[in-house]
Structure formats: structure tokens, C-alpha cells
Design a protein around this motif. Structure first.
Motif, PDB file in Angstrom:
ATOM      1  N   GLU A 204       0.866  -1.188   0.000  1.00  0.00           N
ATOM      2  CA  GLU A 204       0.000   0.000   0.000  1.00  0.00           C
ATOM      3  C   GLU A 204       0.896   1.230   0.000  1.00  0.00           C
ATOM      4  O   GLU A 204       1.884   1.280   0.743  1.00  0.00           O
ATOM      5  CB  GLU A 204      -0.830   0.049   1.291  1.00  0.00           C
ATOM      6  CG  GLU A 204      -1.843  -1.048   1.441  1.00  0.00           C
ATOM      7  CD  GLU A 204      -3.160  -0.736   0.717  1.00  0.00           C
ATOM      8  OE1 GLU A 204      -3.331   0.402   0.236  1.00  0.00           O
ATOM      9  OE2 GLU A 204      -3.992  -1.654   0.638  1.00  0.00           O
ATOM     10  N   THR A 205       0.550   2.208  -0.810  1.00  0.00           N
ATOM     11  CA  THR A 205       1.262   3.488  -0.758  1.00  0.00           C
ATOM     12  C   THR A 205       0.227   4.543  -0.378  1.00  0.00           C
ATOM     13  O   THR A 205      -0.788   4.699  -1.069  1.00  0.00           O
ATOM     14  CB  THR A 205       1.911   3.791  -2.118  1.00  0.00           C
ATOM     15  OG1 THR A 205       2.857   2.747  -2.377  1.00  0.00           O
ATOM     16  CG2 THR A 205       2.644   5.123  -2.105  1.00  0.00           C
ATOM     17  N   LEU A 206       0.468   5.224   0.722  1.00  0.00           N
ATOM     18  CA  LEU A 206      -0.526   6.165   1.245  1.00  0.00           C
ATOM     19  C   LEU A 206       0.089   7.558   1.383  1.00  0.00           C
ATOM     20  O   LEU A 206       1.269   7.689   1.727  1.00  0.00           O
ATOM     21  CB  LEU A 206      -1.002   5.706   2.623  1.00  0.00           C
ATOM     22  CG  LEU A 206      -1.740   4.362   2.655  1.00  0.00           C
ATOM     23  CD1 LEU A 206      -1.770   3.806   4.070  1.00  0.00           C
ATOM     24  CD2 LEU A 206      -3.161   4.522   2.130  1.00  0.00           C
ATOM     25  N   THR A 207      -0.723   8.562   1.129  1.00  0.00           N
ATOM     26  CA  THR A 207      -0.250   9.944   1.256  1.00  0.00           C
ATOM     27  C   THR A 207      -1.010  10.624   2.387  1.00  0.00           C
ATOM     28  O   THR A 207      -2.247  10.525   2.453  1.00  0.00           O
ATOM     29  CB  THR A 207      -0.475  10.691  -0.082  1.00  0.00           C
ATOM     30  OG1 THR A 207       0.227   9.968  -1.088  1.00  0.00           O
ATOM     31  CG2 THR A 207       0.059  12.112  -0.029  1.00  0.00           C
ATOM     32  N   ALA A 208      -0.256  11.282   3.255  1.00  0.00           N
ATOM     33  CA  ALA A 208      -0.871  11.945   4.413  1.00  0.00           C
ATOM     34  C   ALA A 208      -1.922  12.956   3.952  1.00  0.00           C
ATOM     35  O   ALA A 208      -1.813  13.543   2.878  1.00  0.00           O
ATOM     36  CB  ALA A 208       0.196  12.638   5.243  1.00  0.00           C
ATOM     37  N   HIS A 209      -2.908  13.140   4.798  1.00  0.00           N
ATOM     38  CA  HIS A 209      -3.990  14.123   4.593  1.00  0.00           C
ATOM     39  C   HIS A 209      -4.956  13.724   3.496  1.00  0.00           C
ATOM     40  O   HIS A 209      -5.685  14.571   2.997  1.00  0.00           O
ATOM     41  CB  HIS A 209      -3.459  15.538   4.283  1.00  0.00           C
ATOM     42  CG  HIS A 209      -2.444  16.022   5.269  1.00  0.00           C
ATOM     43  ND1 HIS A 209      -1.726  17.174   5.083  1.00  0.00           N
ATOM     44  CD2 HIS A 209      -2.004  15.504   6.423  1.00  0.00           C
ATOM     45  CE1 HIS A 209      -0.897  17.342   6.093  1.00  0.00           C
ATOM     46  NE2 HIS A 209      -1.057  16.334   6.919  1.00  0.00           N
ATOM     47  N   THR A 210      -4.930  12.470   3.072  1.00  0.00           N
ATOM     48  CA  THR A 210      -5.930  12.033   2.081  1.00  0.00           C
ATOM     49  C   THR A 210      -6.994  11.208   2.799  1.00  0.00           C
ATOM     50  O   THR A 210      -6.772  10.709   3.915  1.00  0.00           O
ATOM     51  CB  THR A 210      -5.291  11.159   0.985  1.00  0.00           C
ATOM     52  OG1 THR A 210      -4.719  10.001   1.615  1.00  0.00           O
ATOM     53  CG2 THR A 210      -4.228  11.909   0.208  1.00  0.00           C
TER      54      THR A 210
END
Ligand code: UTP
Length: 614
Positions: free
Chosen positions: A95-101
Motif C-alpha cells: 500500500e502506498t498512502l499519502t498523508a492528509h488524504t
């Protein structure tokens, strides 16, 4: 009368004599060669045998096995055997996650929903040679205002998750257990730190301390154990954090946790303040994807000194595929040996990062399959050796070496079929990884060569940045003033508004703050679960401390005062300062502040407390 082992038969007990003979058979006769005749140094002779017997008992398979392993690994190292021969690298699954999404917040919520079933293991047995701090690293302050040390911060975070689990599941019996791996270098001081602070609030029995042993140092390619300068003690060194798995297994801790209903294990390291927040995302991704093992990662810049997670496809049908961390000093040559990645470790032109996510060694395990793999392997992760040779003939070492093992090599212990993935956490304002590892001199050199300094001052500034990010993200929306640039001990830092949020105040990225602003150079300390800030503007220093069960609400409030100042220490002050302060190179001078500790609702324009701090 003659000396040596034969001449000293009368000095040893039958058990000691048999053990010594087994050592001679294993090629360790040199250990006893210079023993004087009986009557001289007899106590030292017995102590030496006892020391080796203890090392024998602590190592799975005993010292004879250790020597066999050492000879094999040293021969491979001399011959330059390629550890990745027969494997081809592929992009791993994760999983690749971006903060504030929304995706980030949703994953964190999945983690929070499962945190009641999580157990925690902090590896804290390392020597910390690169930092050179004379005490244990977990006792270092995370920041200079409250002085809350890493261990306290970690424990309070676990307790905040426990409170969340108890409240949401309406079950006050839920307990989140913490184990810590210590070593002879850290054990006594870890115990003393916990005892001095009543386990920082954890209940009796909630913390399990497991001490790892050291392994003998090896002085040559024949696996001869090195004696120290007295000739009556073997040299020993740490075996690496890979010991965590065998300790968790042999102590029965994993079984105990499973009996408590725990399904997950999070293993983390001694000085990354954000580890427990990352845990929620890693846990969420493990639950969602059914990962047996999951490495929390950050985006990695090609060439950076962080290992990369790779999926290694085996070309031999009898050898299983591996999704595993490849060390930063091996990744480039491994890739260059392939047709597909012949340019080596390069950044992806679209993302600007390496396609191999950077592992920060925060690991989530599914306890059931972890326990199964431990039963089969006893938790003995494969070792490696890293001798520093005197010259290219690779026949002599600069100093004795030892076998080491790393906790991230656990995928090698699964039988076929385990699902191993990663969770890469992308946070642009501040990286999800800011360990305090390096002394000032090395940190400065690293910064000058474009790398992260990973030292005490950088760790503190990143800690504030992290908290600023929590207050500015999503619904919180507090406007954060620009950082102020400074230099301490030659290390350049940008000082953001110094925000300190107690773990009870902000669980994950949720916080009870909306709107408002923090001017550059301001300080905001929020301690307690019952604090709410609505449209609060701070230009100076504001401290709010709510007692458990009490509510403090600040609404439409403006605080303006002289605040606090970060002051570089003079050479005289540096010499007199306690070590945790001198490795940062600055102190914080309180000038004026406004404090709220009584329950209630506050509004209006205020300055500072009636009796300003001198
Ligand atoms: P590091 O790589 O930072 O090693 O360990 P270190 O030994 O602490 O520091 P240096 O390399 O001497 O400067 C990563 C984590 O693994 C733990 C450390 O305490 C840290 O949390 N560790 C390391 C152990 O628990 N045991 C070991 O034998 C080595």
C-alpha cells in the motif's frame, strides 16, 4: 608443572573439563594454550570456561554451531558469494498512502479498529555507538519543553490506544501488552528508568523485559574465538536485533499474547517518535490485505542509506520467492546484474523516488502465522557476517568480527505461502522517520553531503513539525507560521512553531482543534484528552493541561505574549550542560506564557500568566 588445558585438569570440574574438551575439538584450543600451571590464575581459568558455557547456553545450537556458521559465512564472504544469485528482483506488493488524504484516514481507522488485538515489541538492546550517548537511547527526551523521553512517549501512546479500545469496545479489561528487548548494555538502566517512573502508567505485568545475549567475537576465517587482553575472557559483541524473534518464542511471550486474544504484533525501534502513529497505518494495511508480515516504509531516494523492500522471484522451483528488505549497500549491484533494472538504483522519473520503498524497520506481523513460523524455526533468522579485512587477500581482519542477524529477515523463516507486503507512508511536510542515531560530528558531515542528519536537534524539530502537521491537516485547519532558521553545533535546523501534543490528546490524525493560527516562533503545549481548541490564535506561548476526566475548551481566544526562545549554548554552557542538552546544542528560555489547567471554557484576548517566568 605444565600448563595448558591438559596440565590444568585438576582445576576444572568434570563438567567444565568435558566442555573445554569439546571446545578444543571445535578448533578453539588457543583459548587455553597460555594457561599457567595449576595454582596460578585458577579462578580466572574457571571464569573463562563459565563465560563460554553461558554463551553456549544462550545461542540456539550452542557454540559449536556458532563456529560452524561463522566458518561457512566467512568462507562465503571471502569468496564474494552473491546472496541474491538465483533471484530476480520484482516490484513488491503493498500500500502506498499519502498523508492528509481520505485513503490515509480510512486506513488509520482500520488500524484503530483493530488496535485492541495488537501487541507491541520495542527493540532496545543496541549499543548506540553512532550516537555515542552514555545512557540508554529510550531515555532521551523527545523535545526540550516537557522532557518526555522516548520510552514515556511510546508507552503513553500505547495507553492512549488502550483507552480508545476500551471506550469503543466498552470493555475495560482490554490490555495492550508491551515487550522490550534489552541487552547487557541496556537492561539495568531500562529497568531503573521504568521503576523510577512507575512504568510511565502501565500496569504491573503489562511490560515484559527480554534480555538478549551477546555472541563471541571471531578473530580469523577459521572461526577462532577472540580473547581479550587479559587472556581469560572471550570478547563478545551484540548479535543484532534479529534476536527479537527467538526471544519472543523461547520466552513463551507469543503464546501468552495469543491466549490474551491478540492477533497482531508491532515491532519498533528506540528513537523514532512517529513509530506508534505509523503502526496504525501498517496495522490497517495488514488487516485489509491479510499480510502475514508488513514493513512500514517511507518513500526512498535512490542511493539513500535505507534498505529497500524487493520481491525476489526465485529461478529455482525448489526455492521460494521472497519479499524482503535488501540493504542499501547491496541494492544497486543486485539491480545492475539484471537486464530489467540494468541502470541500478535510480529514481522513478514520475514520482522522483526509487521504486523500492525504504524500510524503516517497523514491522507488523499476523501473530498466528508468526507463531507457526517460530515453531518451525525457533525464530533463528539467518545470520550474516561483515568482517573488515586488512587487505584484498581477505585473510586477516582489522579487528574481531561476529555473526549478526536482523529482524527484517524474518520472511526467510516462512514456509511457502506467507503474504509479505509493505505500507509506504508519504508525508511531505515531515518524513514519517526521524531517528536519533548520529553524534553531532557525523550528523554535520551527513547534512553537508545532502543526507538526513538523524541527530538529536533534527529529531526534536521534526517532532514539532509532525505535531504542526496534525494541527493543520484535514478538519483541524490551524494555520501554522513559517519555521525560523537556526544553526546549533554546525547543524542547520528550521524551527517550526514548537507544538507538543500528549498522546492522550491526539489519537492518530484526529485532534480536537479547528481553525486558529500559530505565529512563527510560538509554543503550544496540549496535555490531556479533554482539550478542545476552536479558533485559537497564538503568538507566544500557550500551555493547556487538562486532568483526566476534565474538559478545557478554548474558543475564539487570542494569546499574545513574549513566549520562549531557543538559545544556542556557549562553549562554557555546553561543557556544563547535561548530555541530552549538549547533544542538541541549545536550550529553551521561557520568557512569558499563558497556562490553563482548570476545567472550563475560555475566550477573549489574553497575554501571560500573572507571574511571568524569570
Ligand atoms: P541500530 O541500527 O540503531 O543499532 O538499531 P544500535 O546498536 O542501536 O546503534 P549503533 O549501530 O551502535 O549506532 C536499531 C534498533 O535495534 C535495536 C536498537 O536498540 C534499535 O532500537 N538493537 C540493535 C537491538 O535491540 N539489539 C541489537 O543487538 C542491535
Amino acid at each position: 608443572m605444565s600448563g595448558g588445558l591438559e596440565g590444568n585438569a585438576s582445576v576444572l570440574s568434570p563438567e567444565e573439563a568435558i566442555f573445554a574438551a569439546s571446545m578444543v575439538k571445535a578448533g578453539q584450543g588457543h583459548l587455553f594454550e597460555n594457561w599457567p600451571a595449576p595454582g596460578e590464575k585458577d579462578a580466572e581459568k574457571k571464569a573463562l570456561i563459565q563465560q563460554i558455557m553461558q554463551a553456549d547456553a544462550k545461542y540456539g545450537g550452542g557454540i559449536v554451531q556458532y563456529i560452524k556458521n561463522a566458518r561457512k559465512l566467512l568462507a562465503d564472504s571471502k569468496a564474494g558469494v552473491d546472496a541474491f544469485a538465483g533471484f530476480s528482483p520484482n516490484i513488491p506488493m503493498g500500500e502506498t498512502l499519502t498523508a492528509h488524504t481520505d485513503a490515509w484516514a480510512a486506513m488509520e481507522q482500520v488500524g484503530l479498529d483493530s488496535v485492541a488485538e495488537c501487541s507491541f515489541m520495542l527493540v532496545a538492546g543496541g549499543l548506540g555507538e553512532r550516537l555515542g550517548y552514555s545512557n540508554i537511547k529510550v531515555g532521551l527526551p523527545t523535545e526540550s519543553f516537557t522532557g518526555r523521553c522516548y520510552l514515556q512517549y511510546y508507552i503513553e501512546q500505547i495507553l492512549a490506544y488502550q483507552a480508545y479500545a476500551r471506550e469503543t469496545r466498552r470493555d475495560d479489561s482490554i490490555t495492550l501488552p508491551l515487550a522490550m528487548m534489552t541487552s547487557a548494555d541496556t537492561d539495568a538502566r531500562t529497568k531503573a528508568l521504568l521503576a523510577a517512573h512507575s512504568n510511565f502508567g502501565m500496569a504491573e505485568g503489562q511490560i515484559t523485559l527480554l534480555m538478549q545475549g551477546k555472541v563471541p567475537s571471531i578473530e580469523d576465517n577459521d572461526g577462532r574465538i577472540a580473547l581479550d587482553e587479559t587472556g581469560f575472557q572471550i570478547q563478545t559483541k551484540p548479535h543484532g536485533h534479529g534476536d527479537v524473534h527467538s526471544l519472543l518464542h523461547m520466552s513463551g511471550t507469543v503464546k501468552k499474547w495469543r491466549k490474551m486474544g491478540k492477533k497482531w504484533l508491532f515491532i519498533f525501534q528506540d528513537t523514532n517518535a512517529f513509530a506508534l502513529q505509523s503502526c496504525l497505518l501498517g496495522l490497517g494495511a495488514s488487516v485489509k490485505n491479510g499480510f502475514d508480515m508488513n514493513s512500514v516504509c517511507v518513500p526512498r531516494i535512490a542511493g539513500e542509506a535505507i534498505g529497500g523492500i524487493c520481491c525476489l522471484k526465485s529461478q529455482n522451483p525448489d526455492v521460494k520467492d521472497l519479499t524482503i528488505n535488501v540493504e542499501y549497500n547491496q541494492i544497486d549491484s543486485m539491480l545492475r546484474a539484471t537486464e530489467q533494472f540494468k541502470d541500478g538504483d535510480v529514481n522513478d522519473p514520475v514520482t522522483g523516488f526509487s521504486v523500492w520503498p525504504g524500510s524503516i524497520n517497523e514491522l507488523v506481523f499476523k501473530l498466528e502465522s508468526y507463531d507457526g513460523a517460530l515453531e518451525e524455526s525457533k525464530g533463528a533468522v539467518p545470520e550474516f557476517v561483515n568482517p573488515k579485512y586488512k587487505d584484498s587477500t581477505k585473510t586477516a581482519f582489522k579487528s574481531p568480527t561476529r555473526l549478526e542477524c536482523m529482524m527484517q529477515d524474518f520472511p526467510r523463516l516462512y514456509s511457502n505461502g506467507a503474504l509479505v507486503g509493505f505500507t509506504s507512508l508519504n508525508r511531505t511536510y515531515v518524513r514519517q522517520y526521524s531517528p536519533v542515531k548520529n553524534n553531532v560530528k557525523d550528523a554535520k558531515a551527513k547534512q553537508e553531503s545532502g543526507l538526513e542528519p538523524a541527530c538529536a536537534s533534527a529529531g526534536e524539530m521534526d517532532f514539532y513539525k509532525w505535531n504542526c502537521d496534525i494541527l493543520s491537516c484535514g478538519g483541524a485547519g490551524m494555520a501554522i507560521g513559517k519555521p525560523v532558521h537556526a544553526e546549533f553545533l554546525g547543524i542547520k535546523v528550521s524551527i517550526p512553531p514548537a507544538v507538543i501534543l500528549s498522546p492522550s490528546f491526539a489519537v492518530g490524525c484526529k485532534s480536537k482543534v479547528s481553525g486558529g493560527s500559530l505565529a512563527p516562533g510560538s509554543v503550544l503545549v496540549l496535555e490531556g484528552a479533554g482539550i478542545t481548541l476552536k479558533n485559537v490564535h497564538v503568538d507566544g506561548c500557550l500551555i493547556v493541561k487538562a486532568k483526566p476526566g476534565e474538559e478545557i475548551t478554548l474558543e475564539n481566544l487570542t494569546v499574545k505574549n513574549a513566549g520562549c526562545k531557543f538559545v544556542a549554548l556557549t562553549p562554557e554552557e555546553l561543557a556544563a550542560a547535561p548530555e541530552p542538552v549538549s547533544i542538541r546544542g541549545f536550550r529553551v528560555d521561557p520568557i512569558e506564557m499563558k497556562t490553563y489547567t482548570a476545567a472550563g471554557k475560555y475566550t477573549g484576548e489574553v497575554t501571560c500568566d500573572p507571574s511571568p517566568v524569570q
